[in-house]
Design a protein around this motif. Structure first.
Motif, PDB file in Angstrom:
ATOM      1  N   UNK A   1     -84.377 -61.814 -50.380  1.00 37.53           N
ATOM      2  CA  UNK A   1     -84.692 -62.952 -49.629  1.00 37.53           C
ATOM      3  C   UNK A   1     -84.867 -62.806 -48.202  1.00 37.53           C
ATOM      4  N   UNK A   2     -83.147 -63.405 -47.686  1.00 42.17           N
ATOM      5  CA  UNK A   2     -83.182 -64.206 -46.558  1.00 42.17           C
ATOM      6  C   UNK A   2     -81.980 -62.693 -45.667  1.00 42.17           C
ATOM      7  N   UNK A   3     -82.016 -62.625 -44.603  1.00 36.23           N
ATOM      8  CA  UNK A   3     -80.789 -63.424 -43.942  1.00 36.23           C
ATOM      9  C   UNK A   3     -80.304 -63.652 -43.363  1.00 36.23           C
ATOM     10  N   UNK A   4     -78.630 -64.221 -43.898  1.00 32.32           N
ATOM     11  CA  UNK A   4     -78.078 -65.491 -43.258  1.00 32.32           C
ATOM     12  C   UNK A   4     -77.802 -65.372 -41.830  1.00 32.32           C
TER      13      UNK A   4
ATOM     14  N   UNK B   1     -86.065 -65.529 -43.019  1.00 25.88           N
ATOM     15  CA  UNK B   1     -86.386 -65.832 -44.567  1.00 25.88           C
ATOM     16  C   UNK B   1     -88.044 -64.536 -44.960  1.00 25.88           C
ATOM     17  N   UNK B   2     -87.567 -63.580 -45.951  1.00 21.92           N
ATOM     18  CA  UNK B   2     -89.383 -63.669 -46.152  1.00 21.92           C
ATOM     19  C   UNK B   2     -90.302 -65.045 -47.423  1.00 21.92           C
ATOM     20  N   UNK B   3     -89.361 -65.635 -46.995  1.00 23.17           N
ATOM     21  CA  UNK B   3     -90.112 -67.071 -48.409  1.00 23.17           C
ATOM     22  C   UNK B   3     -90.926 -67.642 -47.133  1.00 23.17           C
ATOM     23  N   UNK B   4     -91.756 -67.951 -47.840  1.00 23.11           N
ATOM     24  CA  UNK B   4     -92.431 -69.426 -46.211  1.00 23.11           C
ATOM     25  C   UNK B   4     -91.662 -70.247 -46.628  1.00 23.11           C
TER      26      UNK B   4
END
Length: 321
Positions: A246-249, A278-281
């Motif tokens: 979902x996310x790249x830190x 992040x792909x999630x909004x």
């Protein structure tokens, strides 16, 4: 022949400039500070400090000096008498902001809370409501929240307790005096204090971050500014998570690079760490721990200066976007 004529013209011009300068410097009205984002520079007579003139302002070669950090020059082409000119920007790349083309060297205000400049294709902004990014300490102000003030741009901090009402300026001073860094200077008796650095003014590209600190010879609380870059705007694809995440830190730059600011670049090269996307909004990644480094910049015209720059040590992904 032409180089000789050009040399003579420059020599005569310099003699005329200094002929208009006072024989004795009188700097009683010398400003200690300028408006947000305006440089404090030495006048053309090499005499006193003055607030640099911006694009469209009247200028001359004595006390009304155009801002050199924004690559401005005094244009006398439209002047009949030749006494006063107008500050204009050297040829540089324009900026695009919300579909509007902004010429290099121009100032613009996207909102009442930000003042920005276009510097050779890069935007630089300064917050006008810096206290809003400094959240009051929980034990001093429980459940702190920003409350709009009618007729004013900047909001104020309000707490649960009706007795504790922290308005803009008071909140900024309280936080600055409450956050102590180190044991201070034992010799001078000055206890070092500093507020937390504010969030970067831009989510991508070069922005600024601010704080207040008394780490100076006068031991007085002063506003400090550092450059910051959470992530580059042109590398969104490399910072986007893959393989179902979902996310790249965070991620380091693939190679060492110079930091470019206001048409000048850092002497050393760096391999910075950036926060991912992040792909999630409902989630975002922001710096968790940072440090401040002093970087030397050099320009093509030979000028050199130092700037504080944020260095990201780690990032975190969260929903408090």
């Amino acid at each position: 022949l032409y180089p000789i004529i050009e040399f003579c013209a420059c020599f005569v011009l310099k003699k005329l400039v200094f002929a208009l300068c006072p024989r004795v410097c009188d700097c009683q009205s010398e400003p200690r500070s300028c408006q947000v984002g305006v440089s404090l520079v030495t006048d053309g007579c090499n005499c006193c400090k003055v607030c640099a003139r911006q694009v469209g302002d009247e200028c001359n070669d004595q006390e009304k000096v155009c801002d050199p950090h924004r690559n401005l020059f005094c244009d006398y082409s439209g002047s009949r008498s030749g006494d006063l000119g107008v500050c204009r920007a050297q040829n540089g790349r324009p900026c695009m902001h919300d579909g509007t083309r902004i010429s290099s060297g121009s100032m613009f205000q996207p909102s009442c809370k930000l003042r920005c400049w276009c510097m050779d294709g890069a935007e630089g902004c300064m917050p006008l409501c810096a206290h809003e990014t400094q959240v009051p300490l929980a034990h001093l102000c429980p459940n702190a929240r920003l409350q709009p003030v009618q007729g004013e741009c900047c909001s104020r901090w309000v707490c649960d307790s009706p007795r504790v009402l922290i308005i803009a300026a008071f909140a900024f001073r309280t936080i600055a005096s409450s956050v102590a860094r180190g044991r201070g200077h034992r010799r001078s008796g000055c206890r070092q204090q500093a507020s937390m650095w504010s969030h970067c003014t831009k989510t991508c590209g070069l922005g600024v971050s601010t704080r207040v600190s008394n780490a100076n010879t006068e031991c007085k609380l002063k506003r400090e500014v550092r450059l910051c870059e959470v992530r580059p705007c042109h590398q969104a694809q490399s910072l986007t998570p893959k393989y179902g995440k979902r996310c790249m830190k965070q991620k380091r730059a693939p190679h060492k690079e110079h930091i470019v600011y206001s048409g000048c670049r850092s002497v050393r090269t760096y391999k910075p760490r950036y926060c991912g996307l992040c792909k999630a909004d409902d989630r975002c990644c922001t710096p968790k721990t940072t440090r401040t480094s002093t970087v030397r910049f050099e320009c093509e015209d030979g000028r050199a200066f130092y700037k504080r720059v944020m260095v990201i040590k780690s990032c975190r992904c969260h929903r408090y976007c």
